[in-house]
Design an enzyme around this catalytic site. Structure first.
Site, PDB file in Angstrom:
ATOM      1  N   ASP A  80       4.499  -2.256  -3.268  1.00 18.12           N
ATOM      2  CA  ASP A  80       4.427  -0.796  -3.146  1.00 18.12           C
ATOM      3  C   ASP A  80       4.263  -0.329  -1.709  1.00 18.12           C
ATOM      4  O   ASP A  80       3.831  -1.072  -0.833  1.00 18.12           O
ATOM      5  CB  ASP A  80       3.301  -0.245  -4.023  1.00 18.12           C
ATOM      6  CG  ASP A  80       1.942  -0.850  -3.693  1.00 18.12           C
ATOM      7  OD1 ASP A  80       1.880  -2.064  -3.407  1.00 18.12           O
ATOM      8  OD2 ASP A  80       0.928  -0.130  -3.723  1.00 18.12           O
ATOM      9  N   GLU A 138      -0.627  -2.289  -5.302  1.00 21.63           N
ATOM     10  CA  GLU A 138      -1.767  -2.855  -4.575  1.00 21.63           C
ATOM     11  C   GLU A 138      -2.532  -1.767  -3.835  1.00 21.63           C
ATOM     12  O   GLU A 138      -3.757  -1.816  -3.736  1.00 21.63           O
ATOM     13  CB  GLU A 138      -1.293  -3.924  -3.583  1.00 21.63           C
ATOM     14  CG  GLU A 138      -2.417  -4.743  -2.965  1.00 21.63           C
ATOM     15  CD  GLU A 138      -3.169  -4.026  -1.838  1.00 21.63           C
ATOM     16  OE1 GLU A 138      -4.402  -4.199  -1.740  1.00 21.63           O
ATOM     17  OE2 GLU A 138      -2.524  -3.284  -1.067  1.00 21.63           O
ATOM     18  N   GLU A 139      -1.807  -0.773  -3.325  1.00 21.50           N
ATOM     19  CA  GLU A 139      -2.456   0.291  -2.562  1.00 21.50           C
ATOM     20  C   GLU A 139      -3.285   1.210  -3.455  1.00 21.50           C
ATOM     21  O   GLU A 139      -4.003   2.065  -2.970  1.00 21.50           O
ATOM     22  CB  GLU A 139      -1.411   1.114  -1.808  1.00 21.50           C
ATOM     23  CG  GLU A 139      -0.626   0.352  -0.753  1.00 21.50           C
ATOM     24  CD  GLU A 139      -1.482  -0.095   0.425  1.00 21.50           C
ATOM     25  OE1 GLU A 139      -2.652   0.319   0.516  1.00 21.50           O
ATOM     26  OE2 GLU A 139      -0.970  -0.864   1.256  1.00 21.50           O
ATOM     27  N   HIS A 365      -0.860   0.981   7.971  1.00 28.25           N
ATOM     28  CA  HIS A 365      -1.073   2.330   7.437  1.00 28.25           C
ATOM     29  C   HIS A 365      -0.844   3.401   8.512  1.00 28.25           C
ATOM     30  O   HIS A 365      -1.420   4.487   8.444  1.00 28.25           O
ATOM     31  CB  HIS A 365      -2.468   2.491   6.821  1.00 28.25           C
ATOM     32  CG  HIS A 365      -2.668   1.700   5.570  1.00 28.25           C
ATOM     33  ND1 HIS A 365      -3.373   2.170   4.491  1.00 28.25           N
ATOM     34  CD2 HIS A 365      -2.244   0.466   5.210  1.00 28.25           C
ATOM     35  CE1 HIS A 365      -3.384   1.255   3.521  1.00 28.25           C
ATOM     36  NE2 HIS A 365      -2.705   0.212   3.953  1.00 28.25           N
TER      37      HIS A 365
END
Length: 394
Positions: A80, A138-139, A365
């Site tokens: 993701d 996962e995020e 990020h």
């Protein structure tokens, strides 16, 4: 086998780089990874590796069966992206507005497909099975647990799990490993304050939620320094405040959001309890009320000690001792790969992609994250080596 893995990694690197670029163009969020899953399935079909799909909505597990019976090892990649508008200088930017592969999961997915190419070619020489797990979310909210709940560790039963993550602060060609605690248990929280709104010129007639929230944030910051042992790592960060729209209206409602990071769920309990005590005291003093919502997310990621020792030797065999760094300190980030460690021995490590040309574009990020996918050859070599040595020699 090391030489075979190295040659096959070089053989398939160009294809893996192409896959990474394709995946990067189509970032998707959470469990809604339909385009991403189609790219993965199409490539698995091309390679000739059978798979099960639609696990936890868009997760995929492909299985390579070795020439002889033996153990089963799981290799995991997350798929993701993040809700970030891309500002990088790469030539294959996101085509999905407001979404970006800003954490390298496009590389993880492409790299694991490359591992599949390598191990599928070596399968007749392997004892046991390899499960290639392509995981959504996962995020957040986390795809590992629902995939485990749907049985990915069974049929055949998995004996160990390995995973890795690109890490822009580590030198390209190097990896970083750690025994025991590596990443934190993470908890998210929302505090919804309810007061009494009114005109800013008459604050005495209101219950000011902005004032209540400000006092709360200041007092929250004292929890770590005054209630938690200095020998126990912990982080409490308030990261978002939303209230009101005008310059002259005191809002009646305010939402405060933040995160807690520890390596010990008992310490998280202490922090949460103390936060609630502070909220009760401050809101009572100001005449406000509150709702405290706590989401205990991923457990701490702890590498199995025996698997760490095994992995260190295997990784030094494929990369050389000088390229394997042992970390002194853990990282205060979190990873839902930790759920695998709750069920089976697991090992996670960081893969360096810093070639000193990243300048300030080396933060995960971040909308300007930029890294060269040629370094995915490290993912390919290391995961392949761990699988081969675990099945044939461990």
């Amino acid at each position: 086998m090391e030489e075979k893995i190295k040659k096959l990694s070089e053989k398939y690197l160009e294809r893996v780089m192409e896959l990474r670029r394709e995946l990067h163009k189509y970032p998707e969020l959470g469990f809604d990874l339909f385009k991403t899953a189609e790219i993965v399935k199409k490539e698995l079909d091309r390679i000739g590796i059978p798979y099960q799909s639609e696990i936890a909505k868009t997760g995929i597990v492909a299985t390579i069966k070795g020439g002889k019976p033996g153990k089963t090892v799981l290799l995991r990649a997350d798929m993701d992206a993040l809700p970030i508008t891309e500002e990088s200088r790469c030539g294959f930017k996101s085509t999905h507005e407001g979404k970006m592969h800003a954490c390298g999961h496009d590389g993880h997915t492409a790299g694991l497909l490359g591992v599949g190419m390598i191990l599928n070619e070596l399968k007749d020489e392997l004892s046991g099975n390899i499960k290639l797990l392509f995981q959504p979310a996962e995020e957040g909210p986390g795809g590992a647990k629902p995939m485990i709940d749907e049985g990915v560790l069974e049929n055949p039963k998995v004996d160990a799990a390995f995973g890795c993550h690109i890490w822009p602060s580590i030198k390209a060609g190097h990896i970083a490993i750690k025994d025991g605690d590596m990443m934190t248990h993470t908890t998210s929280f929302d505090v919804i304050f309810q007061g009494k709104g009114g005109h800013a010129s008459q604050p005495e007639k209101t219950v000011d939620t902005v004032m209540v929230a400000c006092q709360t944030v200041v007092n929250f910051q004292n929890i770590i320094s005054r209630n938690i042992s200095t020998l126990r790592p912990a982080v409490l960060s308030c990261c978002s405040i939303h209230a009101g729209e005008a310059h002259n209206i005191i809002p009646d409602k305010l939402v405060l959001k933040g995160t807690i990071r520890t390596f010990d769920e008992g310490i998280t309990d202490q922090i949460v309890n103390r936060m609630d005590e502070i909220l009760k005291g401050i809101t009572s003093a100001y005449g406000a009320s509150y709702e405290f919502l706590v989401d205990r997310m991923y457990p701490a990621l702890k590498n199995d000690h025996e698997l760490f020792q095994f992995s260190k030797n295997a990784l030094e065999n494929i990369l050389g001792k000088d390229n394997v760094e042992v970390m002194e300190d853990p990282v205060m980030g979190s990873e839902d790969f930790a759920y695998f460690g709750k069920h089976i021995p697991s090992f996670f490590f960081f893969v360096g992609v810093n070639d000193e040309q990243l300048e300030n574009e080396n933060m995960l990020h971040h909308p300007k994250l930029f890294w060269d996918e040629k370094y995915l050859i490290t993912n390919m070599k290391t995961l392949s080596q761990l699988a081969v040595e675990f099945l044939n020699f461990n």
